[in-house]
Design an enzyme around this catalytic site. Sequence first.
Site, PDB file in Angstrom:
ATOM      1  N   ARG A 130       0.772  -1.188  -0.068  1.00  0.00           N
ATOM      2  CA  ARG A 130      -0.316   0.280   0.017  1.00  0.00           C
ATOM      3  C   ARG A 130       0.866   1.290   0.129  1.00  0.00           C
ATOM      4  O   ARG A 130       2.020   1.337   0.612  1.00  0.00           O
ATOM      5  CB  ARG A 130      -0.663   0.019   1.100  1.00  0.00           C
ATOM      6  CG  ARG A 130      -2.046  -0.969   1.194  1.00  0.00           C
ATOM      7  CD  ARG A 130      -3.148  -0.498   0.335  1.00  0.00           C
ATOM      8  NE  ARG A 130      -4.147  -1.600   0.305  1.00  0.00           N
ATOM      9  CZ  ARG A 130      -4.424  -2.262  -0.542  1.00  0.00           C
ATOM     10  NH1 ARG A 130      -3.458  -2.765  -1.414  1.00  0.00           N
ATOM     11  NH2 ARG A 130      -5.495  -3.148  -0.380  1.00  0.00           N
ATOM     12  N   GLU A 156      -4.155   7.321  -4.227  1.00  0.00           N
ATOM     13  CA  GLU A 156      -4.492   6.838  -5.510  1.00  0.00           C
ATOM     14  C   GLU A 156      -5.831   7.489  -6.308  1.00  0.00           C
ATOM     15  O   GLU A 156      -6.798   7.679  -5.487  1.00  0.00           O
ATOM     16  CB  GLU A 156      -4.570   5.205  -5.787  1.00  0.00           C
ATOM     17  CG  GLU A 156      -3.092   4.714  -5.249  1.00  0.00           C
ATOM     18  CD  GLU A 156      -3.196   3.369  -5.161  1.00  0.00           C
ATOM     19  OE1 GLU A 156      -4.138   2.673  -5.332  1.00  0.00           O
ATOM     20  OE2 GLU A 156      -2.075   2.580  -4.877  1.00  0.00           O
ATOM     21  N   HIS A 190      -1.467   0.278  -9.669  1.00  0.00           N
ATOM     22  CA  HIS A 190      -2.022  -0.798  -8.791  1.00  0.00           C
ATOM     23  C   HIS A 190      -2.740  -1.839  -9.561  1.00  0.00           C
ATOM     24  O   HIS A 190      -3.826  -2.132  -9.606  1.00  0.00           O
ATOM     25  CB  HIS A 190      -3.274  -0.142  -7.943  1.00  0.00           C
ATOM     26  CG  HIS A 190      -3.407  -0.544  -6.836  1.00  0.00           C
ATOM     27  ND1 HIS A 190      -3.864  -0.155  -5.604  1.00  0.00           N
ATOM     28  CD2 HIS A 190      -3.501  -2.019  -6.466  1.00  0.00           C
ATOM     29  CE1 HIS A 190      -4.156  -0.958  -4.370  1.00  0.00           C
ATOM     30  NE2 HIS A 190      -3.875  -2.170  -5.069  1.00  0.00           N
TER      31      HIS A 190
END
Length: 314
Positions: A234, A263, A281
């Site tokens: 993360r 994000e 991601h």
Amino acid sequence: MSTVGSPVLLLAPLYPPTQAELEAGYRVVRLWEAADAGAQLDAIAADCRVAVTHSGRGIDRATIERLPRLELVANFGVGVDAIDLDACRSRGIAVTNTPDVLTEDVADLALALLLAAVRRIPQGDRFVREGRWAKGPMGLTQSLQRRKVGIVGLGRIGAAIARRCAAFNTELGYFGPRRKAGVDYRYFDDIVALAGWADVLVAACPGGPDTAKLVSRAALEALGAEGVFVNIARGSVVDQPALVELLVAGRLGAAGLDVFDDEPNVPPELFALENVTLQPHQGSATHPTRAAMGRLVLDNVAAWAAGRPLATPV
Ligand code: NAP
């Protein structure tokens, strides 16, 4: 799949086949389409007992508190850091996730980022495309062979990354809350010590408050100007401003990043850096894995509806 009369709250769009199957079996309320989300929640509060979300969206305390009959939060994704687990626990709300089925794909992407950084694969691609090869060779890169790889969080994904690294003849170390039984990789109880030992540091731990900025400025400095940092965990687990600053200053060698704070916003300083490989991601973003994750979400909701034990409770 049985039809459940009470509404299933869907907080964000899912993998389309999973969403289609959910909507075929349940009365699904799409929260992101509501003109007034609060009013939508109030309208279903009296009989909404299931919420479905994904790791990027989660569910916060305020939303949970507006749903007094909520019994299940089914998450599409293994990471539950965006779900207010304390709020769920205090109300006895069950939470499920999608472990294991995504492990190998995420580990594959970690190795892809690691190899991209060490062997400078994106740079080589640009070198060829831009016609620079005809003017002379690209130059040499580092090797992954016999390098030291430190893994932060030797769980399902961390262990899968370690297995792949072993095939590249690397030496392995790890940091985590406790030494793992039956694991002969070198254990470090201090992340800065692991980073100082390692040539490559790979983050594979959960996000959330317990791991915020765990990969600290001091750890990144210890990794050093020849060091490589890979993050498939993360964005929150690394001190992102320090990461950017050290990369820009050449005090950290290279990075491969799949995840970021805030994000989809990525620090623009990274765009100009040759020694950084960026991914949006994508760790679990393959067709078979997303289908398997969706199957687990549907299985968990069906188990709840039938009063059976949940497939993958957190
Ligand atoms: P997991 O099996 O639960 O592994 C997590 C590991 O982290 C465990 O070994 C745990 O140690 C360790 N850990 C916990 N707290 C830690 C801390 N403070 N410092 C260091 N290590 C710590 O979970 P997983 O399935 O491998 O998934 C790991 C994470 O990967 C997820 O939570 C998610 O954030 C991320 N992820 C990213 C993507 C992507 O697309 N990039 C996809 C899937 C998952 P113990 O075993 O000792 O408790």
